[in-house]
Design an enzyme around this catalytic site. Structure first.
Site, PDB file in Angstrom:
ATOM      1  N   TYR A   1     -17.684 -26.225  44.329  1.00  0.00           N
ATOM      2  CA  TYR A   1     -18.548 -26.460  45.497  1.00  0.00           C
ATOM      3  C   TYR A   1     -18.589 -25.200  46.362  1.00  0.00           C
ATOM      4  O   TYR A   1     -17.561 -24.550  46.575  1.00  0.00           O
ATOM      5  CB  TYR A   1     -17.999 -27.609  46.357  1.00  0.00           C
ATOM      6  CG  TYR A   1     -18.295 -29.022  45.877  1.00  0.00           C
ATOM      7  CD1 TYR A   1     -19.148 -29.286  44.814  1.00  0.00           C
ATOM      8  CD2 TYR A   1     -17.722 -30.108  46.533  1.00  0.00           C
ATOM      9  CE1 TYR A   1     -19.402 -30.593  44.408  1.00  0.00           C
ATOM     10  CE2 TYR A   1     -17.972 -31.418  46.137  1.00  0.00           C
ATOM     11  CZ  TYR A   1     -18.811 -31.646  45.071  1.00  0.00           C
ATOM     12  OH  TYR A   1     -19.055 -32.933  44.678  1.00  0.00           O
TER      13      TYR A   1
ATOM     14  N   GLU B   1     -19.771 -45.288  47.405  1.00  0.00           N
ATOM     15  CA  GLU B   1     -19.158 -44.513  46.327  1.00  0.00           C
ATOM     16  C   GLU B   1     -18.542 -45.518  45.346  1.00  0.00           C
ATOM     17  O   GLU B   1     -18.099 -46.592  45.758  1.00  0.00           O
ATOM     18  CB  GLU B   1     -18.080 -43.577  46.906  1.00  0.00           C
ATOM     19  CG  GLU B   1     -17.407 -42.682  45.882  1.00  0.00           C
ATOM     20  CD  GLU B   1     -16.505 -41.617  46.527  1.00  0.00           C
ATOM     21  OE1 GLU B   1     -16.927 -40.994  47.524  1.00  0.00           O
ATOM     22  OE2 GLU B   1     -15.373 -41.433  46.039  1.00  0.00           O
TER      23      GLU B   1
ATOM     24  N   ARG C   1     -14.393 -34.905  37.143  1.00  0.00           N
ATOM     25  CA  ARG C   1     -15.311 -36.040  37.330  1.00  0.00           C
ATOM     26  C   ARG C   1     -14.861 -37.282  36.588  1.00  0.00           C
ATOM     27  O   ARG C   1     -15.178 -38.397  36.983  1.00  0.00           O
ATOM     28  CB  ARG C   1     -16.712 -35.651  36.864  1.00  0.00           C
ATOM     29  CG  ARG C   1     -17.340 -34.524  37.664  1.00  0.00           C
ATOM     30  CD  ARG C   1     -17.695 -34.968  39.061  1.00  0.00           C
ATOM     31  NE  ARG C   1     -18.267 -33.876  39.852  1.00  0.00           N
ATOM     32  CZ  ARG C   1     -18.490 -33.969  41.156  1.00  0.00           C
ATOM     33  NH1 ARG C   1     -18.185 -35.056  41.819  1.00  0.00           N
ATOM     34  NH2 ARG C   1     -18.997 -32.945  41.815  1.00  0.00           N
TER      35      ARG C   1
ATOM     36  N   ARG D   1      -3.854 -30.734  50.003  1.00  0.00           N
ATOM     37  CA  ARG D   1      -3.706 -31.219  48.625  1.00  0.00           C
ATOM     38  C   ARG D   1      -3.523 -30.052  47.674  1.00  0.00           C
ATOM     39  O   ARG D   1      -2.618 -30.045  46.830  1.00  0.00           O
ATOM     40  CB  ARG D   1      -4.933 -32.044  48.235  1.00  0.00           C
ATOM     41  CG  ARG D   1      -5.022 -32.308  46.730  1.00  0.00           C
ATOM     42  CD  ARG D   1      -6.098 -33.309  46.358  1.00  0.00           C
ATOM     43  NE  ARG D   1      -7.450 -32.950  46.752  1.00  0.00           N
ATOM     44  CZ  ARG D   1      -8.524 -33.702  46.494  1.00  0.00           C
ATOM     45  NH1 ARG D   1      -8.395 -34.862  45.883  1.00  0.00           N
ATOM     46  NH2 ARG D   1      -9.730 -33.314  46.885  1.00  0.00           N
TER      47      ARG D   1
HETATM   48  C1  3EB Z   1     -18.029 -35.954  45.462  1.00  0.00           C
HETATM   49  O1  3EB Z   1     -18.562 -36.129  44.373  1.00  0.00           O
HETATM   50  C2  3EB Z   1     -17.765 -37.178  46.283  1.00  0.00           C
HETATM   51  O2  3EB Z   1     -11.741 -35.162  46.916  1.00  0.00           O
HETATM   52  O3  3EB Z   1     -10.672 -36.198  45.322  1.00  0.00           O
HETATM   53  C3  3EB Z   1     -15.274 -37.974  44.822  1.00  0.00           C
HETATM   54  C4  3EB Z   1     -14.123 -38.040  44.022  1.00  0.00           C
HETATM   55  C5  3EB Z   1     -15.232 -37.257  45.998  1.00  0.00           C
HETATM   56  C6  3EB Z   1     -12.944 -37.378  44.407  1.00  0.00           C
HETATM   57  C7  3EB Z   1     -11.698 -35.967  45.980  1.00  0.00           C
HETATM   58  C8  3EB Z   1     -14.060 -36.615  46.378  1.00  0.00           C
HETATM   59  C9  3EB Z   1     -12.923 -36.664  45.596  1.00  0.00           C
HETATM   60  O4  3EB Z   1     -17.757 -34.834  45.913  1.00  0.00           O
HETATM   61  C10 3EB Z   1     -16.421 -37.198  46.896  1.00  0.00           C
END
Ligand code: 3EB
Length: 326
Positions: A206, A319, A219, A153
């Site tokens: 992360y 989720e 987010r 990606r």
């Molecule tokens: C997280 O908070 C959960 O890789 O596009 C949430 C929203 C999550 C988007 C992405 C991954 C993605 O990490 C996973």
């Protein structure tokens, strides 16, 4: 860095609703920008505004998410890509064949297709992207397909999000292999405002333990008309850590706390409720009834669509993504 965009009050958010009405009927309305059919094989529907998402909804009846805008919509197809646009809004989707082999290359190609198309539409700003892939948890450590998807990606995005920052997103696993990586997005004629969650580390920060390339998403996105928040996939994560082991209700509570924190961070008026349609991804079908009961109790008014799906971290049971309209 980009400056904070001022709201574009002429750009009203699309209406979003869930319905059991037939896709064909919904598409008769020329103001419909997109119909997303969950567990609804819309094979007979050639309309580029219609996308079958290969996730099974809780109820056997076909369930559709509809995006409706003010003006008339024109649409078309271009290879693996389908699109629809009005003066203010753009829907685009890519179904990238996925042999089950190299998901990095598959994601790179799908994103290159999408960003290539978007580069020819410089007036549009991507607000929100959804990603659905096969066998998301297959492979261990850095070989897990979700992590490899994240690498492809990022590559495939090329420079497209370099100046603006990443859009809001969801990345979820198809419950059964389908042979395609599915992406779709919503873009607008003005930039939105990216929102991060003060309870969570931004995903692009992360630490290394979650893979070589951190996930590329914001987010949430406050849409340019300041009248809606597009909420990214949200789970029981605090900081960067998954919480509440095998406790379904505790994961759901933590998830709702995170979503409410996003509404606060985005200074969105109103509480989660009738104006907050939510899609709820449930890993185990045997948890569907308990998830539904939790939401009936804690969020009785919020329209919801429960989908059986895999989540990108193995320990996560649920989720939620969706919208909050002012
Ligand atoms: C997280 O908070 C959960 O890789 O596009 C949430 C929203 C999550 C988007 C992405 C991954 C993605 O990490 C996973």
């Amino acid at each position: 860095m980009s400056s904070i965009p001022s709201p574009d009050n002429r750009l009203a958010a699309p209406a979003v609703f869930y319905t059991a009405q037939a896709a064909q009927t919904l598409l008769e309305d020329s103001r419909v920008l997109a119909v997303l059919g969950f567990s609804s094989p819309m094979r007979a529907v050639a309309d580029p505004r219609a996308l079958t998402v290969h996730l099974r909804a809780q109820h056997a009846t076909a369930r559709h998410e509809v995006w409706q805008v003010d003006g008339p919509v024109r649409s078309g197809r271009d290879g693996a890509l389908q699109w629809a646009e009005s003066d203010g809004w753009l829907f685009a989707a890519v179904n990238q064949p996925d042999s089950g082999g190299d998901i990095t290359a598959c994601a790179r190609q799908a994103y290159a297709t999408l960003t290539g198309f978007l580069a020819d539409k410089p007036g549009f700003h991507v607000q929100r992207i959804w990603n659905y892939l096969d066998r998301i948890n297959l492979g261990d450590g850095d070989h897990e397909r979700y992590r490899q998807f994240c690498s492809g990606r990022r590559d495939g995005m090329q420079h497209y999000f370099e100046d603006s920052g990443f859009p809001a997103a969801t990345a979820i696993g198809h419950a059964e292999p389908t042979g395609v990586l599915q992406l779709y997005c919503l873009a607008a004629a003005s930039p939105g405002l990216r929102i991060e969650n003060p309870r969570q580390l931004s995903a692009w920060h992360y630490p290394r333990q979650y893979g070589p390339v951190s996930p590329s998403f914001a987010r949430a996105m406050r849409l340019p008309g300041d009248d809606a928040l597009a909420i990214s996939g949200t789970a029981a994560i605090q900081g960067h850590s998954s919480r509440h082991g095998n406790d379904l209700d505790a994961q759901l509570s933590e998830t709702l706390t995170n979503i409410r924190a996003l509404l606060d961070a985005g200074a969105m008026p109103g509480a989660l409720g009738a104006n907050s349609p939510l899609k709820v991804y449930v890993r185990h079908s045997e948890h569907m009834a308990a998830v539904d009961a939790f939401l009936v109790h804690h969020l009785p008014d919020a329209p919801r669509l429960l989908l059986q799906a895999d989540i990108c971290r193995r320990e996560l049971l649920v989720e939620i993504d969706g919208w909050h309209f002012v």
